[in-house]
Design a protein around this motif. Structure first.
Motif, PDB file in Angstrom:
ATOM      1  N   LEU A 293      -3.942  -8.555  -0.557  1.00 26.36           N
ATOM      2  CA  LEU A 293      -2.902  -8.210  -0.036  1.00 26.36           C
ATOM      3  C   LEU A 293      -2.291  -9.243   0.909  1.00 26.36           C
ATOM      4  CD1 LEU A 293      -3.391  -4.123   0.172  1.00 26.36           C
ATOM      5  CD2 LEU A 293      -2.498  -5.583  -1.605  1.00 26.36           C
ATOM      6  N   TYR A 294      -3.063  -9.686   1.705  1.00 25.52           N
ATOM      7  CA  TYR A 294      -2.511 -10.533   2.779  1.00 25.52           C
ATOM      8  C   TYR A 294      -1.888 -11.890   2.320  1.00 25.52           C
ATOM      9  CZ  TYR A 294      -4.721  -8.099   6.804  1.00 25.52           C
ATOM     10  OH  TYR A 294      -4.820  -6.999   7.708  1.00 25.52           O
ATOM     11  N   GLU A 295      -2.618 -12.312   1.209  1.00 26.10           N
ATOM     12  CA  GLU A 295      -2.069 -13.639   0.382  1.00 26.10           C
ATOM     13  C   GLU A 295      -0.734 -13.261   0.046  1.00 26.10           C
ATOM     14  OE1 GLU A 295      -3.383 -16.854  -3.233  1.00 26.10           O
ATOM     15  OE2 GLU A 295      -4.555 -14.879  -2.810  1.00 26.10           O
ATOM     16  N   LYS A 296      -0.442 -11.897  -0.688  1.00 26.67           N
ATOM     17  CA  LYS A 296       0.669 -11.585  -1.414  1.00 26.67           C
ATOM     18  C   LYS A 296       1.744 -11.584  -0.276  1.00 26.67           C
ATOM     19  CE  LYS A 296      -1.189  -9.193  -5.397  1.00 26.67           C
ATOM     20  NZ  LYS A 296      -1.070  -7.789  -5.952  1.00 26.67           N
ATOM     21  N   ALA A 297       1.472 -10.968   0.882  1.00 21.82           N
ATOM     22  CA  ALA A 297       2.501 -10.816   2.014  1.00 21.82           C
ATOM     23  C   ALA A 297       2.841 -12.152   2.634  1.00 21.82           C
ATOM     24  CB  ALA A 297       1.515  -9.852   3.051  1.00 21.82           C
ATOM     25  N   ARG A 298       1.746 -13.162   2.721  1.00 22.84           N
ATOM     26  CA  ARG A 298       2.153 -14.418   3.179  1.00 22.84           C
ATOM     27  C   ARG A 298       3.268 -15.061   2.392  1.00 22.84           C
ATOM     28  NH1 ARG A 298       1.232 -14.801   8.630  1.00 22.84           N
ATOM     29  NH2 ARG A 298      -0.796 -14.418   9.143  1.00 22.84           N
ATOM     30  N   LYS A 299       3.065 -14.616   1.034  1.00 25.39           N
ATOM     31  CA  LYS A 299       3.931 -15.353  -0.070  1.00 25.39           C
ATOM     32  C   LYS A 299       5.309 -14.600  -0.215  1.00 25.39           C
ATOM     33  CE  LYS A 299       0.190 -17.213  -2.932  1.00 25.39           C
ATOM     34  NZ  LYS A 299      -0.353 -17.085  -4.373  1.00 25.39           N
ATOM     35  N   GLY A 300       5.424 -13.557   0.515  1.00 25.48           N
ATOM     36  CA  GLY A 300       6.625 -12.800   0.479  1.00 25.48           C
ATOM     37  C   GLY A 300       6.820 -11.569  -0.551  1.00 25.48           C
ATOM     38  N   LEU A 301       5.513 -11.501  -1.206  1.00 28.05           N
ATOM     39  CA  LEU A 301       5.530 -10.643  -2.550  1.00 28.05           C
ATOM     40  C   LEU A 301       5.334  -8.991  -1.997  1.00 28.05           C
ATOM     41  CD1 LEU A 301       3.314 -12.839  -4.682  1.00 28.05           C
ATOM     42  CD2 LEU A 301       5.604 -12.754  -4.855  1.00 28.05           C
ATOM     43  N   ILE A 302       4.996  -9.073  -0.810  1.00 26.55           N
ATOM     44  CA  ILE A 302       4.759  -7.733  -0.285  1.00 26.55           C
ATOM     45  C   ILE A 302       5.292  -7.609   1.078  1.00 26.55           C
ATOM     46  CG2 ILE A 302       3.399  -5.768   0.684  1.00 26.55           C
ATOM     47  CD1 ILE A 302       1.069  -6.900  -1.082  1.00 26.55           C
ATOM     48  N   LYS A 303       6.501  -6.741   1.312  1.00 30.77           N
ATOM     49  CA  LYS A 303       7.508  -6.532   2.328  1.00 30.77           C
ATOM     50  C   LYS A 303       6.756  -5.410   3.099  1.00 30.77           C
ATOM     51  CE  LYS A 303      10.221  -9.668   1.150  1.00 30.77           C
ATOM     52  NZ  LYS A 303      10.454 -11.059   1.831  1.00 30.77           N
ATOM     53  N   ASP A 304       6.958  -5.561   4.578  1.00 27.92           N
ATOM     54  CA  ASP A 304       6.565  -4.545   5.482  1.00 27.92           C
ATOM     55  C   ASP A 304       5.093  -4.124   5.394  1.00 27.92           C
ATOM     56  OD1 ASP A 304       9.315  -3.879   6.091  1.00 27.92           O
ATOM     57  OD2 ASP A 304       9.385  -2.525   4.464  1.00 27.92           O
ATOM     58  N   PHE A 305       4.287  -5.393   5.432  1.00 30.63           N
ATOM     59  CA  PHE A 305       2.799  -5.487   5.404  1.00 30.63           C
ATOM     60  C   PHE A 305       2.310  -5.350   6.837  1.00 30.63           C
ATOM     61  CE2 PHE A 305      -1.529  -6.962   4.924  1.00 30.63           C
ATOM     62  CZ  PHE A 305      -2.032  -6.204   3.998  1.00 30.63           C
ATOM     63  N   THR A 306       1.572  -4.501   7.487  1.00 31.43           N
ATOM     64  CA  THR A 306       1.084  -4.155   8.717  1.00 31.43           C
ATOM     65  C   THR A 306       0.209  -5.579   8.856  1.00 31.43           C
ATOM     66  OG1 THR A 306       1.103  -1.913   8.377  1.00 31.43           O
ATOM     67  CG2 THR A 306      -0.505  -2.767  10.324  1.00 31.43           C
ATOM     68  N   GLY A 307       0.452  -5.915  10.129  1.00 30.31           N
ATOM     69  CA  GLY A 307      -0.066  -7.368  10.901  1.00 30.31           C
ATOM     70  C   GLY A 307       0.514  -8.568  10.300  1.00 30.31           C
ATOM     71  N   ILE A 308       1.354  -8.478   9.522  1.00 30.98           N
ATOM     72  CA  ILE A 308       2.127  -9.542   8.734  1.00 30.98           C
ATOM     73  C   ILE A 308       3.514  -9.667   9.276  1.00 30.98           C
ATOM     74  CG2 ILE A 308       2.935 -11.227   7.125  1.00 30.98           C
ATOM     75  CD1 ILE A 308      -0.158 -11.293   7.778  1.00 30.98           C
ATOM     76  N   ASP A 309       4.404  -8.569   8.613  1.00 30.28           N
ATOM     77  CA  ASP A 309       5.913  -8.540   9.154  1.00 30.28           C
ATOM     78  C   ASP A 309       6.023  -6.944   9.325  1.00 30.28           C
ATOM     79  OD1 ASP A 309       5.493  -7.446   6.409  1.00 30.28           O
ATOM     80  OD2 ASP A 309       7.367  -8.614   5.745  1.00 30.28           O
ATOM     81  N   SER A 310       4.997  -6.323   9.789  1.00 36.49           N
ATOM     82  CA  SER A 310       5.530  -4.819  10.296  1.00 36.49           C
ATOM     83  C   SER A 310       4.131  -4.375  11.399  1.00 36.49           C
ATOM     84  CB  SER A 310       5.107  -3.857   9.216  1.00 36.49           C
ATOM     85  OG  SER A 310       5.193  -2.490   9.463  1.00 36.49           O
ATOM     86  N   PRO A 311       4.533  -3.971  12.473  1.00 31.03           N
ATOM     87  CA  PRO A 311       3.453  -4.104  13.449  1.00 31.03           C
ATOM     88  C   PRO A 311       2.353  -3.141  13.402  1.00 31.03           C
ATOM     89  CG  PRO A 311       5.487  -2.694  14.120  1.00 31.03           C
ATOM     90  CD  PRO A 311       5.642  -3.388  12.716  1.00 31.03           C
TER      91      PRO A 311
END
Length: 199
Positions: free
Chosen positions: A146-164
């Motif tokens: 999931l972190y890899e997908k979040a870093r690529k912008g494939l998952i939005k609002d991911f806790t720890g990346i772009d959601s607190p």
């Protein structure tokens, strides 16, 4: 505010205390909170197995599993996250009333949501377990990718990346999964429960 009208609370014929007496142990919530990949589900299930082996009735409510059923209508906006935790809090409260131990493994990133669940339960029935692990370690583990997908912008609002993630300030327990083994984490939880005479 409740949308339900013309309803009346019906008292149960069997009390929580009677169920606890029959079971031979207390009932409470072990609320595991932490980042994705911190080890919440792993530790919660290991603790559940230890309790089961001690003849303590328990059940694990896991974040992903619950989203397959009860909460499948919810997304990951702040509002949906709050509703996700509110529903789980109500379900957890039912388990406690039934005289069982319920272990919940949810990121539950917002302090207000965790405190809302605490307020649903009686004093001493909500045990917050902060599964503390640095985001860098969680991202290194990334068991679901999931972190890899979040870093690529494939998952939005991911806790720890772009959601607190709002760290607990006064958890009953803090377990550090980057420096302790699963067995050590389980023992820490069990010793706490014994110290509080909950098991």
């Amino acid at each position: 505010m409740s949308k339900s009208t013309n309803i009346t609370w019906h008292d149960a014929a069997i009390t929580k205390e009677s169920r606890r007496k029959q079971n031979g142990h207390g009932s409470f919530v072990l609320w595991f909170t932490g980042l994705s990949g911190s080890g919440k589900s792993t530790v919660a299930n290991a603790v559940a197995k230890e309790l089961f082996d001690k003849n303590i009735k328990n059940y694990v409510l896991d974040g992903d599993n619950v989203r397959h059923g009860l909460n499948k209508d919810l997304g990951f906006s702040d509002e949906d996250r709050t509703e996700n935790i509110r529903r789980i809090g109500e379900v957890a409260n039912l388990f406690v009333d039934a005289g069982q131990v319920v272990l919940t493994a949810f990121i539950s990133p917002f302090k207000a949501d965790r405190e809302l669940v605490r307020s649903l339960l009686d004093e001493g029935e909500f045990i917050e377990v902060y599964v503390k692990c640095p985001v860098a370690e969680c991202e290194k583990r990334d068991p679901k990718g999931l972190y890899e997908k979040a870093r690529k912008g494939l998952i939005k609002d991911f806790t720890g990346i772009d959601s607190p993630y709002e760290e607990p300030e006064q958890s009953e327990l803090v377990i550090e999964t980057d420096s302790s083994s699963i067995e050590e984490c389980v023992e820490q939880v069990i010793q706490y429960l014994k110290g509080k005479e909950l098991i």
